[in-house]
Design a protein around this motif. Structure first.
Motif, PDB file in Angstrom:
ATOM      1  N   LEU B 145     -64.231  68.409 -67.077  1.00  0.00           N
ATOM      2  CA  LEU B 145     -65.187  67.976 -66.047  1.00  0.00           C
ATOM      3  C   LEU B 145     -66.608  67.896 -66.621  1.00  0.00           C
ATOM      4  N   TRP B 172     -72.283  65.950 -54.086  1.00  0.00           N
ATOM      5  CA  TRP B 172     -70.977  66.498 -54.485  1.00  0.00           C
ATOM      6  C   TRP B 172     -70.976  66.977 -55.932  1.00  0.00           C
ATOM      7  N   LEU B 173     -71.849  66.411 -56.764  1.00  0.00           N
ATOM      8  CA  LEU B 173     -71.894  66.890 -58.154  1.00  0.00           C
ATOM      9  C   LEU B 173     -72.451  68.317 -58.229  1.00  0.00           C
ATOM     10  N   LEU B 176     -69.685  70.452 -57.285  1.00  0.00           N
ATOM     11  CA  LEU B 176     -68.718  70.499 -58.393  1.00  0.00           C
ATOM     12  C   LEU B 176     -69.191  71.491 -59.461  1.00  0.00           C
ATOM     13  N   THR B 179     -68.520  74.882 -58.260  1.00  0.00           N
ATOM     14  CA  THR B 179     -67.074  75.132 -58.351  1.00  0.00           C
ATOM     15  C   THR B 179     -66.692  75.491 -59.784  1.00  0.00           C
TER      16      THR B 179
END
Lengths: 263, 274
Positions: B145, B172-173, B176, B179
């Motif tokens: 990723l 969303w990045l 991410l 995460t």
């Protein structure tokens, strides 16, 4: 030449933290125009730029750019808008070089999963040449002077090959001679690349010889027109709440507020 | 040395140390440059709470650790993004909340469970085949990723507002990235321990930060320092019969202090002062 409308505000109201940052704004920006945006602190100047970028959206009315609602802008639209935000303090130790910074301007055009290639590196070199920063490719951004950093940030916007350039107080925190050279650079880019430029500033005297129109904001669009139409003692005194004197100098109008030759 | 490498548990420990050292140090660069250091500490405690619940209800501790740490980073990220609470404040709340949960779950177990304390202080020599498979799988996912979205993370780390204005999907990045931080902590939990895992993320990147002005070089230096320290920690702990997690963290901390002494940044400052 300037009959193509590229940005349209139609009775746009934009709220920020539950109050209107901009109210009932109607404005057409023509292709290739250079507009200076002035107004007191908190008058909505930065919000106006952010609405064009789609970072804030109107609660009433609409903001359109390239015939697209600002909040629906796709990457290929955003790639055509170069943005130079208010320059904050850059950490002198932050590990980023000049060429890495300028290359970031290519990222939105490249899209996800694509990496910069040789033509992108060529565009970075061209942009650095246009802003007079050739030879600084490997320099650390934080080690440059304020004026040089601003030139690099302009190069980052230019490398996008934009049609529109949005600039938020590009001369803040820079010494006066460098301020003049930055404004002259912007004016040359406007002429040579036929860019549409919206430039937010507090320094009316600095930009008035170069801009086509001035927009005076105080939450509402108080006035819009050529410098001679807007730089009017009555209008400026009303907006800034101080006695304003407008005189004529060899290169145009000159605004004096109280003891300051500065609004 | 060759005798040591003939043991299967040592082979597993070395493979795990290379992957953990690499993943932690790469993610650490983003953590340091985006000022997310405290989120690492909060997430490791959340993951430990997940482990204790797993042992209490006798269900895969690592799976529940993943769940707990993901929930923590997502809620903290959401609260910060929406402007409801500053990142530090929300991490502080989750840090103590999840630690309280961990203490509660341990108390409910009634009996002393040495494995739980293994997750607290770390023991890379006790990594099983299943643990190693999870470390390899999640480690590869995180590294892939980073490779996939490297230029976007690069931009967001330097100037998130500009990245957003330029059409980079920062929303969303950013999640991410959080995460990936959570997954990195989970895969390192058993080897380094909940208390010390944070050091494996922050310290190699902080050491690399001292040595370079280029972000690309910072990644390379951080990866070398992180992986080198992790492997050295395993060897030292075996030879000197010391706890592996603590040995690794002490080693990487030594490298950090060395890099501060050798840093060209401080030399510049000292020259300027003189």
């Amino acid at each position: 030449m300037k009959n193509n409308v590229i940005i349209t505000f139609s009775q746009a109201t934009i709220n920020y933290q539950q109050r209107a940052a901009l109210e009932d704004i109607s404005l057409d920006v023509y292709q290739g125009e250079f507009i200076g945006i002035i107004g007191p602190n908190g008058s909505g100047k930065t919000t106006l730029l952010k609405s064009i970028l789609g970072l804030v959206r109107p609660s009433k009315g609409s903001v359109q750019i390239f015939d697209c609602a600002c909040h629906k802008l796709r990457c290929h639209h955003k790639a055509k808008i170069g943005y130079i935000p208010q320059k904050g303090q850059i950490d002198p130790n932050f590990p980023v070089t000049v060429s890495e910074t300028v290359m970031m301007g290519r990222y939105s055009s490249l899209g996800l999963f694509h990496r910069p290639s040789k033509p992108d590196k060529g565009l970075v070199e061209t942009a650095l040449t246009e802003v007079g920063m050739t030879g600084y490719e490997d320099a650390t951004l934080g080690h440059l002077s304020g004026g040089q950093q601003q030139r690099v940030l302009i190069a980052r916007a230019l490398v996008q090959q934009p049609e529109v350039l949005l600039m938020d107080e590009p001369t803040t925190g820079i010494d006066p001679p460098t301020q003049h050279s930055i404004i002259r650079l912007i004016s040359n880019l406007h002429k040579n690349l036929n860019l549409t430029i919206l430039l937010v500033t507090h320094d009316i005297n600095m930009i008035s010889p170069f801009v086509d129109r001035i927009a005076l904001l105080k939450v509402r669009l108080f006035a819009i027109g050529t410098p001679s139409e807007v730089l009017n003692e009555k209008i400026l005194s009303e907006i800034y709440g101080k006695q304003v004197v407008v005189t004529t100098k060899e290169n145009g109008l000159y605004v004096i507020v109280g003891d300051y030759h500065y609004v | 040395m060759f005798e040591m490498l003939s043991y299967e548990f040592m082979q597993r420990a070395l493979i795990a140390s290379v992957i953990i050292g690499l993943v932690c140090s790469i993610i650490g660069v983003f953590v340091i440059l985006k000022n997310l250091t405290f989120i690492g500490a909060g997430t490791s405690h959340a993951a430990f709470a997940g482990v204790t619940l797993g042992y209490l209800i006798k269900f895969s501790p690592l799976s529940i650790a993943v769940l707990f740490s993901l929930i923590t980073v997502w809620i903290v990220g959401y609260l910060s993004k929406k402007g409801y609470l500053k990142l530090d404040a929300s991490v502080g709340i989750f840090y103590s909340l999840t630690m309280a949960l961990a203490v509660l779950f341990i108390g409910l177990m009634k009996i002393y469970n040495a494995e739980v304390y293994g997750y607290l202080f770390g023991s890379i020599l006790s990594v099983t085949k299943l643990d190693l498979a999870i470390i390899v799988l999640l480690g590869v996912v995180v590294l892939f990723l980073v490779y996939l979205f490297f230029k976007e993370f690069h931009f967001i780390t330097f100037d998130e507002e500009m990245a957003r204005a330029g059409g980079i999907p920062t929303g969303w990045l950013s999640f991410l990235l959080l995460t990936m931080i959570a997954l990195t902590i989970v895969i390192s939990l058993k080897s380094v321990g909940a208390i010390l895992v944070f050091a494996m993320i922050v310290t190699p990147a902080a050491a690399a930060y001292q040595l370079t002005y280029s972000m690309i070089r910072m990644f390379i230096y951080s990866a070398l320092i992180g992986t080198g320290s992790s492997v050295s920690g395993v060897f030292l702990s075996y030879w000197l019969d010391l706890p592996s997690g603590a040995t690794t963290v002490l080693f990487v901390s030594f490298v950090f202090f060395l890099s501060v002494l050798l840093s060209p940044k401080h030399r510049t400052i000292l020259t300027a002062i003189n």
